[in-house]
Design an enzyme around this catalytic site. Sequence first.
Site, mmCIF file in Angstrom:
data_model
loop_
_atom_site.group_PDB
_atom_site.id
_atom_site.type_symbol
_atom_site.label_atom_id
_atom_site.label_comp_id
_atom_site.label_asym_id
_atom_site.label_seq_id
_atom_site.Cartn_x
_atom_site.Cartn_y
_atom_site.Cartn_z
ATOM 1 N N LYS A 178 -0.183 -0.420 -13.821
ATOM 2 C CA LYS A 178 -0.857 -0.244 -12.537
ATOM 3 C C LYS A 178 -2.349 -0.502 -12.663
ATOM 4 O O LYS A 178 -2.995 -0.090 -13.621
ATOM 5 C CB LYS A 178 -0.640 1.191 -12.038
ATOM 6 C CG LYS A 178 -1.078 1.346 -10.609
ATOM 7 C CD LYS A 178 -1.811 2.590 -10.288
ATOM 8 C CE LYS A 178 -2.762 2.357 -9.126
ATOM 9 N NZ LYS A 178 -2.246 1.564 -8.016
ATOM 10 N N TYR A 199 0.823 -1.202 0.000
ATOM 11 C CA TYR A 199 0.000 0.000 0.000
ATOM 12 C C TYR A 199 0.866 1.265 0.000
ATOM 13 O O TYR A 199 1.891 1.325 0.656
ATOM 14 C CB TYR A 199 -0.914 0.006 1.237
ATOM 15 C CG TYR A 199 -2.171 0.795 0.997
ATOM 16 C CD1 TYR A 199 -3.329 0.178 0.549
ATOM 17 C CD2 TYR A 199 -2.181 2.170 1.178
ATOM 18 C CE1 TYR A 199 -4.473 0.913 0.292
ATOM 19 C CE2 TYR A 199 -3.317 2.909 0.921
ATOM 20 C CZ TYR A 199 -4.467 2.279 0.480
ATOM 21 O OH TYR A 199 -5.589 3.017 0.218
ATOM 22 N N GLU A 252 -5.640 6.441 5.449
ATOM 23 C CA GLU A 252 -5.472 5.328 4.509
ATOM 24 C C GLU A 252 -4.638 4.209 5.075
ATOM 25 O O GLU A 252 -4.782 3.050 4.709
ATOM 26 C CB GLU A 252 -4.744 5.842 3.253
ATOM 27 C CG GLU A 252 -5.637 6.177 2.124
ATOM 28 C CD GLU A 252 -4.834 6.497 0.887
ATOM 29 O OE1 GLU A 252 -4.683 5.611 0.045
ATOM 30 O OE2 GLU A 252 -4.360 7.643 0.751
#
Length: 507
Positions: free
Chosen positions: A440, A345, A379
């Site tokens: 991506k 992440y 996040e």
Amino acid sequence: MTQPELPAAFGLLASAHLGGGRTPTAVFATRGRHSRLSERLGPQTVDAVLVHPGDDCAKAHASDGDTLVLLAGEIYNRDEIHDTLGTPVDASDAELVSGLFAKYGTHAFRVLNGRFAALLATGGRLLAATDHAGSVPLYVRAEPGHVLAATEVKALTAAGSTVRGAPLPGARRVRGLPGLHQVPAGTVFDIRVETGAVAAHRTWTPPVHRRLVAEDEAVDRVRAALEAAVVRRLPGTHRPLVVLSGGIDSSAVAALSDGAATAGIDTLSMGTDTSDEFPQARVVARHLGSAHREITVASADLLTLLPHTVHAAESLDPEVIEYLLPLTALYRRMGGPARRVLTGYGADIPLGGMHREDRLPKLDTAVVRDMDTFDGLNEMSPVLSAVAGHWSTHPYWDREVLETLTSLEAGLKRRYGRDKWVLRAAMTDLLPAETVNRPKLGVHEGSGTTASFSALVLRAGAAEEEVAAVKGRVVRELFDRTVAGGVAPDDIDIEEVTGKIVAEGRG
Ligand code: ATP
Ligand code: MG
Ligand code: MG
């Protein structure tokens, strides 16, 4: 240096007060045992609750009679701190913070590389500190004579308050909860308990300079920094678990973990009945020989977890909630004993991966903006996995990796028509070419989450052009109900909430 399987504590709630008081009621989304402690330090008394995975949380607090440290999370530059302080090698992270404070005062928090929220009580002061990225959210309510701090908003709402709390210039307020503020990323709030006055000290800021580095040098630096960050996050003799999409970010973490972990690694992928990245993840799992598992979630079930995602992340950003929803589902379905989870992440933020932008000035502008606005989105919050008892950690947001990536000039990020070029180049010898070159794909795209949420909103009667705005209002409503309002996410019907929001838009 490796880590224990899990940190000593995942979360905390503390009340620092001058008069009498009682240990506040502790409400966390984070799963774990609760341990209470109470300590008198000069004029103040601190009553605290730590939420922790193991039988005890002795390593999450440290006291020498003058200073009390409470720590949720973990530190990654422990070796360097030991060298500086000469502390015993078995000193806990909380003891290291205490030792650093004795040597550097408030500046102690400038030398830490970690994933933590910390409280430090000394004399009449309470320090509330976040790591450089604010990756473990921390909230405070400072009233004269009574300061509350916790790693989740809902813990503070439940703890109650008689006074509204003083405004705090420069700090982010929490929606719908006057007097409640989030400690910014890379910041220490130095709070006088007697007056409730807060002085904010920055301990980290995102670099805005950019380095012109030769290709080879840049590739070597990225590889070395990422490898070190992965190694610092590995759980000693235990097997780490990497949540793997088959994208370059998580595949790199999996490959470096596999290279360093003595016992091999486990990998886990999620998909839905509408969309998955299973074939791409399998390529990586096969290449590394990891013990690989796939979890498929029905899209309808995924959407029922929207309230749970908002409840855990305490975020008001609908895009962030779309990224985190599939991961919430994954963590909740994992089952088994509590695990240390490494993710890929956050790589896209310093590398500008999601911008699909060829023009270097625009790419760098986007990176600057994203590095300026990540704070408060939550996040990286550990609560996402901690609701299921697991500890997650993000090597790309290691302080050294983040600085290395952010400060590279944009032409190393976008090069030869490739996004995240420098990272791909750094991984060519460890991963199959198809993985290294794979474009991506965001987790919200690969799992069909964005499309499913949009379909829910359209089914509720919204027009195409209203979808984004309705999503934002749905997320706000979920925040108001679950975080501020204390409603259990299981008791919320997402169809009802969406229908109500669309109808209100009409009215
Ligand atoms: P890329 O950004 O190039 O697509 P990535 O897929 O690894 O690489 P993201 O799409 O940004 O990264 O997703 C963020 C992280 O979330 C991943 O690195 C991975 O750890 C986790 N993740 C994403 N999708 C999945 C999935 N389908 N299953 C398990 N974990 C996932
Ligand atoms: Mg990514
Ligand atoms: Mg991806």
